[in-house]
Design an enzyme around this catalytic site. Structure first.
Site, short mmCIF file in Angstrom:
data_model
loop_
_atom_site.label_atom_id
_atom_site.label_comp_id
_atom_site.label_asym_id
_atom_site.label_seq_id
_atom_site.Cartn_x
_atom_site.Cartn_y
_atom_site.Cartn_z
N HIS A 1 0.83 -1.20 0.00
CA HIS A 1 0.00 0.00 0.00
C HIS A 1 0.87 1.27 0.00
O HIS A 1 0.53 2.26 -0.65
CB HIS A 1 -0.89 0.04 1.25
CG HIS A 1 -1.88 -1.09 1.35
ND1 HIS A 1 -1.77 -2.08 2.30
CD2 HIS A 1 -2.99 -1.38 0.64
CE1 HIS A 1 -2.80 -2.92 2.17
NE2 HIS A 1 -3.54 -2.53 1.18
N GLN B 1 -8.45 -6.87 -10.97
CA GLN B 1 -9.12 -5.69 -10.43
C GLN B 1 -8.71 -4.45 -11.22
O GLN B 1 -9.56 -3.63 -11.62
CB GLN B 1 -8.74 -5.54 -8.95
CG GLN B 1 -9.16 -4.24 -8.31
CD GLN B 1 -8.92 -4.27 -6.82
OE1 GLN B 1 -9.66 -4.90 -6.08
NE2 GLN B 1 -7.87 -3.60 -6.36
P1 AMP Z 1 -6.47 -3.87 -0.47
O1 AMP Z 1 -6.32 -3.07 0.76
O2 AMP Z 1 -5.95 -5.28 -0.36
O3 AMP Z 1 -7.82 -3.78 -1.12
O4 AMP Z 1 -5.47 -3.21 -1.53
C1 AMP Z 1 -5.54 -1.84 -1.82
C2 AMP Z 1 -4.66 -1.55 -3.00
O5 AMP Z 1 -3.32 -1.94 -2.68
C3 AMP Z 1 -5.07 -2.35 -4.25
O6 AMP Z 1 -4.95 -1.50 -5.38
C4 AMP Z 1 -4.05 -3.45 -4.28
O7 AMP Z 1 -3.80 -3.93 -5.58
C5 AMP Z 1 -2.82 -2.76 -3.72
N1 AMP Z 1 -1.87 -3.74 -3.19
C6 AMP Z 1 -2.12 -4.72 -2.29
N2 AMP Z 1 -1.02 -5.48 -2.10
C7 AMP Z 1 -0.06 -4.97 -2.89
C8 AMP Z 1 1.31 -5.29 -3.15
N3 AMP Z 1 1.91 -6.31 -2.54
N4 AMP Z 1 2.00 -4.53 -4.03
C9 AMP Z 1 1.40 -3.49 -4.66
N5 AMP Z 1 0.12 -3.12 -4.46
C10 AMP Z 1 -0.60 -3.85 -3.59
#
Ligand code: AMP
Length: 286
Positions: free
Chosen positions: A37, A153
């Site tokens: 994030h 997504q």
């Molecule tokens: P989430 O809180 O899991 O819904 O993720 C929020 C955002 O963070 C989404 O756009 C995810 O794709 C991105 N995200 C989650 N994990 C990672 C990661 N390891 N590397 C890059 N972006 C991430």
């Protein structure tokens, strides 16, 4: 850094930067923020004058048998992370603020949800597209930042923005990984030590296939067999899918003739993990 919980206050907080002509960035998250994030937050803060993070564990993207109640929630830590990244405003609504009891409008990005996670998570991407559309309406960002780790997504959001003429630049940010390659995920905290060690097989399997593609192998059946066999090589796990798909349509391919996405979703114990690699085959020289 301000924290708002309702839509009206969020709009008020954004009126000033908007009137100034600031470039407004949005990073939608479900909280439990980690270095993945932070990559998004930092990218937004660098590129935008006023950056908004949203923290919302969106109930409509969880099926009844999924982990909505157990999903990790760490709001105080998340505020610190956002502040340190330079975020100007955190919007952290309740479900009641986001959804009226008789809400009857949803966004379906048809077709792209037939592949990869779609069949395994019915309704998930309608929930995602709808909440992101709502966040775009509330924040009206110039740019929004999403991780490439959730490739499907990102593809669905891009298609929604294109089809509905939403004036938002959708920016895909690289996947942040642990030292052993495991993609960071808020769900990694569910893993036992043993399962955590085993989970490193996911990036290893994706890399093994990427290397074969880079070496010129084009037959997808053999490549997907290698992917599935490698995923199973370090202990029992359940494979939701192990696929090589077209980067735009997400349709499974028969041969590698251009850029592809190598993607997998597995369940280790109770934990469902996804990952992908975007791979270019070697130039053919013709
Ligand atoms: P989430 O809180 O899991 O819904 O993720 C929020 C955002 O963070 C989404 O756009 C995810 O794709 C991105 N995200 C989650 N994990 C990672 C990661 N390891 N590397 C890059 N972006 C991430």
């Amino acid at each position: 850094m301000d924290v708002t919980r309702d839509i009206a206050a969020t709009r008020r907080a954004l009126a000033i930067p908007r009137a100034r002509g600031d470039r407004i960035g949005l990073v939608p998250t479900m909280g439990a923020l980690h270095a993945g994030h932070i990559e998004l937050l930092a990218t937004a803060c660098q590129a935008c004058d006023f950056s908004v993070a949203t923290i919302f564990v969106n109930p409509t993207q969880f099926a009844a048998d999924e982990d909505l109640a157990a999903y990790p929630r760490t709001p105080e830590q998340d505020y610190d992370v956002c502040r340190a990244a330079g975020i100007d405003l955190v919007f952290q609504p309740t479900a009641a603020e986001m959804y009226r009891p008789d809400a009857s409008t949803t966004v379906t990005v048809a077709g792209l949800d037939r592949h990869l996670c779609g069949p395994h998570r019915p309704g998930h991407f309608v929930g995602v597209a709808t909440v992101v559309a709502k966040l775009f309406q509330i924040v009206q960002p110039d740019a929004a930042y999403f991780g490439r780790k959730d490739y499907q997504q990102l593809a669905i959001i891009r298609r929604m923005v294109r089809d509905l003429d939403m004036p938002v630049d959708v920016v895909g940010c690289p996947t942040v990984r642990e030292a052993d390659g495991l993609a960071l995920s808020s769900r990694n905290v569910y893993l036992s030590d043993e399962h955590r060690r085993q989970a490193a097989v996911i990036p290893a399997a994706l890399r093994a296939v990427a290397e074969r593609i880079a070496a010129g192998q084009t037959g997808v059946p053999d490549l997907t067999t290698l992917l599935a066999d490698t995923l199973r090589s370090r202990g029992p796990l359940e494979i939701d899918y192990a696929s090589i798909v077209d980067p735009d349509t997400l349709q499974p391919l028969e041969t590698v003739a251009g850029p592809v996405v190598v993607a997998a979703a597995v369940r280790i114990g109770q934990t469902r993990l996804i990952d992908n690699l975007e791979v270019d085959p070697p130039a053919t020289g013709d």
